[in-house]
Design a protein around this motif. Structure first.
Motif, short mmCIF file in Angstrom:
data_model
loop_
_atom_site.label_atom_id
_atom_site.label_comp_id
_atom_site.label_asym_id
_atom_site.label_seq_id
_atom_site.Cartn_x
_atom_site.Cartn_y
_atom_site.Cartn_z
N ASN A 119 0.91 -1.23 0.11
CA ASN A 119 0.13 0.02 0.09
C ASN A 119 0.92 1.19 0.13
O ASN A 119 0.34 2.26 -0.03
N ARG A 120 2.05 1.03 0.12
CA ARG A 120 3.19 2.27 -0.04
C ARG A 120 2.78 3.16 1.38
O ARG A 120 2.41 4.26 1.07
N ALA A 129 -4.45 4.74 11.87
CA ALA A 129 -4.52 5.97 11.21
C ALA A 129 -4.46 6.03 9.83
O ALA A 129 -4.03 4.81 9.25
N GLU A 130 -5.06 6.83 9.10
CA GLU A 130 -4.95 6.91 7.57
C GLU A 130 -3.73 6.41 6.90
O GLU A 130 -3.54 5.84 6.02
N ALA A 131 -2.57 7.02 7.30
CA ALA A 131 -1.30 6.87 6.80
C ALA A 131 -0.93 5.22 6.90
O ALA A 131 -0.01 4.92 6.09
N ASP A 132 -1.57 4.53 8.07
CA ASP A 132 -1.11 3.34 8.07
C ASP A 132 -1.44 2.45 6.94
O ASP A 132 -1.09 1.32 6.92
N PHE A 133 -2.54 3.05 6.18
CA PHE A 133 -3.27 2.23 5.21
C PHE A 133 -2.88 2.50 3.81
O PHE A 133 -3.28 1.96 2.69
N GLY A 134 -1.92 3.49 3.74
CA GLY A 134 -1.52 4.22 2.40
C GLY A 134 -2.70 4.36 1.33
O GLY A 134 -3.61 4.92 1.68
#
Length: 672
Positions: A119-120, A129-134
């Motif tokens: 997922n980069r 968090a949102e950033a954890d899921f790319g």
């Protein structure tokens, strides 16, 4: 919430009464929505499930007989050995909206890597968090993501995945033996852990035993010098004070950078480590055959580095058949595991041990056989193959080997596809593909370096390579899933070959004479090693250190005039280069042993901007100004190279905009 929990877990408990599954209980301790119920395309919202799985296996079952010391583990009233594992799942809330495939990542030292990888995204142990899921790639595709604890020596930390396995005894009597570690340091230090890469060490059982020995040498095959016992001990040494610690070892004078230290010590109470292989086997089998929620029709095993080696070991020792002989993984992707297996299933095994160019040497990691088909070692007369057992039982999976340039220099990757003596190419079985990402390193560091700092890692001589292979890995994952789902053939293998002249001896590499850069003269080798008379039959290592014989012959990719590797999958930034990308990086001379390579890193050497810059630097490579008219010309060529890879199935069309943006950033970095 309680009703929903019970409805989901009911199939787990019902299976105990109606099947022979070796999963006896699943306790889901936490169930929460992912990103507050955010929908991921057609797959819809995802949820996170965290819990424990409880197993029981019979030592007499033919599919368990290879588990070292299983017959010496305690048994329950039914004659079974019980153990448990942590489990972590991310799955569509509505399983009918998923793609029917469980993507099972073999946890690397207790962690979780595939979401950040595919997922980069930012790395995590518990994504919230949102950033954890790319960009949500894996969820958009509808995979059920699964992690199961398999390693017993993982440190105790929140969200680490761990195996809880029993200790073997000799009819109730304590079993003892020898353990070994080796290490080097980059700066003078006075103590270090007996464990490897932050994992729990096996504590010394008898601190005063004469079997406890420390040696030092200057090279891999150099003569060992025994350090007097009065000069070292077990514990932590700080400011001249020793703090007792049975899992650490100190040296009064301090460890010298660039030297190779080795410690052998007496240990006791071996954990039945091979149950980690059974845990993965039985839980994946359970998901496929014994429960309808989550609804899983297929399973892909994915592993990075240590975890890729685990999957090779898993296949080699016959674990792709469950206790009833059913296929476990339909597809397997060994990523950057090279040609290795691991210390996953022997007495006093330490699963974290690996193999690198200058330490973690002579462990049963890079061991025969290397190829998927049967091969013969002419020197020992042994004939064997990675898929021999799986093929005999009719459970051979579709298999991808994906890897980087580093694996040729640091993990003997050429032995995946050559004869043991390196004289000829080996044939690939029909269900196997090999994809080599040219100009890449073990773990991607896709960001371009800071121009002011250049080399921010003090262990390195050169800045690391920024090649980002993850775009290619996304396409290959979907190709593997399509292969096991519809039977559609994946893209053709791409790797260097002896018969094409693109795989050669290291001394034959025609690397350009870039000022201040020298192609390595040393690289990882693997040797014929003897571990003792009981290793083959009983998986007991009695020779510590082992007896080392002749090396197998490892080779590396040939390069073009720029120093970039000729063959393999050349990502757009390699096909349309602004510099030279390698899979090797020498140790910083300040850290000692400058002729040795650093673990996992490649190097990057930008081209000169103009002809004047090129001449001033005495650089034999053409400058950027002689290759591209301007940024528009460069980006257009990158897009053309990317489109060619899309046509071949090696990139996804949806990733072209990101690759264009990346090309614009690269041009700006080089030309600003």
């Amino acid at each position: 919430m309680l009703i929903r929990f019970l409805l989901w877990t009911l199939p787990f408990f019902c299976s105990i009464l109606t099947t022979n599954a070796r999963v006896i209980r699943v306790d889901i301790q936490s169930r929460t929505p992912v990103l507050n119920g955010k929908a991921f395309g057609a797959a819809g919202p995802y949820e996170r499930l965290i819990g424990k799985v409880y197993f029981a296996v019979k030592p007499e079952n033919n599919h368990n007989r290879l588990i070292a010391d299983l017959d010496k583990a305690p048994r329950n009233a039914n004659g079974e050995v019980e153990f448990s594992s942590d489990v972590y799942l991310l799955r569509p809330v509505s399983t009918g909206r998923g793609n029917g495939t469980a993507l099972v990542e073999i946890s690397n030292r207790g962690g979780k890597g595939m979401v950040s990888f595919f997922n980069r995204a930012a790395g995590f142990r518990n994504p919230e968090a949102e950033a954890d899921f790319g960009d949500g790639f894996l969820m958009q595709q509808g995979f059920t993501l699964v992690w199961i604890g398999w390693q017993y020596d993982v440190p105790d930390a929140e969200f680490n995945l761990k195996l809880l396995a029993p200790v073997a005894t000799d009819a109730g009597k304590t079993i003892t033996g020898l353990a070994r570690t080796d290490f080097n340091v980059t700066e003078r230090t006075f103590f270090t852990s007996l464990g490897h890469r932050g994992q729990k060490a096996q504590p010394v059982a008898e601190p005063d035993s004469p079997d406890n020995v420390m040696t030092v040498r200057s090279s891999v095959l150099g003569e060992r010098t025994v350090i007097p016992r009065s000069e070292w001990g077990f514990g932590q040494l700080e400011a001249g004070t020793v703090k007792p610690d049975p899992t650490s070892v100190y040296l009064k004078s301090g460890y010298e950078p660039g030297k190779l230290y080795e410690v052998v010590w007496r240990v006791a109470n071996p954990v039945v480590a091979g149950l980690g292989l059974a845990a993965v086997r039985d839980f994946v089998s359970y998901l496929k055959y014994e429960t309808s929620d989550p609804k899983v029709a297929r399973a892909i095993g994915f592993g990075i580095s240590q975890s890729g080696r685990f999957l090779r070991h898993f296949l080699y020792e016959g674990f792709n058949a469950d206790e009833q002989g059913r296929k476990v993984f339909d597809g397997v992707n060994n990523h950057v595991g090279g040609a290795g297996m691991g210390t996953f299933n022997h007495r006093f095994a330490e699963p974290s041990r690996d193999g690198t160019p200058f330490y973690t040497l002579f462990f049963p990691v890079d061991v025969f056989p290397f190829t998927d088909n049967d091969q013969t070692d002419a020197e020992t007369g042994k004939t064997d193959g990675l898929l021999k057992r799986a093929r005999a039982e009719g459970v051979e999976p579709k298999l991808f080997h994906t890897y980087t340039s580093y694996e040729y220099y640091g993990r003997v990757a050429s032995l995946l596809h050559t004869s043991p003596d390196g004289s000829r190419d080996a044939a690939l079985p029909d269900p196997v593909r090999i994809y080599f990402f040219a100009g890449s390193q073990h773990f991607p560091t896709p960001n371009l370096p800071d121009k002011k700092a250049r080399v921010t890692n003090p262990a390195l001589t050169h800045q690391p390579t920024p090649n980002d292979l993850r775009y290619g890995m996304r396409a290959l994952l979907l190709a593997l899933n399509n292969w096991i789902t519809t039977g559609a053939n994946p893209p053709a293998s791409r790797y260097p070959r002896i018969d094409k002249g693109t795989l050669v001896a290291a001394e034959s590499v025609k690397f350009p004479a870039i000022p201040g850069v020298k192609h390595p003269t040393s690289m990882r080798q693997t040797y014929r090693v003897e571990y003792g008379p009981d290793y083959a039959a009983k998986k007991i290592i009695s020779f510590q250190p082992p007896k080392v014989g002749r090396p197998y012959v490892a080779k590396v990719p040939q390069v073009d005039a720029d120093g970039n590797e000729q063959d393999g999958l050349r990502m757009p930034e390699i096909a349309v280069p602004l510099g030279t990308y390698t899979g090797w990086n020498p140790r910083n001379p300040a850290t000692g042993a400058p002729d040795q390579l650093v673990d996992f890193f490649g190097s990057y050497f930008p081209f000169a901007k103009t002809e004047a810059d090129q001449k001033a630097a005495n650089d034999p490579r053409r400058p950027i100004s002689a290759r591209y008219k301007n940024q528009e010309d460069y980006v257009r060529q990158v897009e053309k190279a990317a489109q060619t890879l899309v046509s071949g199935g090696y990139l996804l069309p949806q990733d072209l905009p990101a690759l264009r943006k990346r090309a614009e950033q690269h041009w700006a970095w080089h030309m600003e």
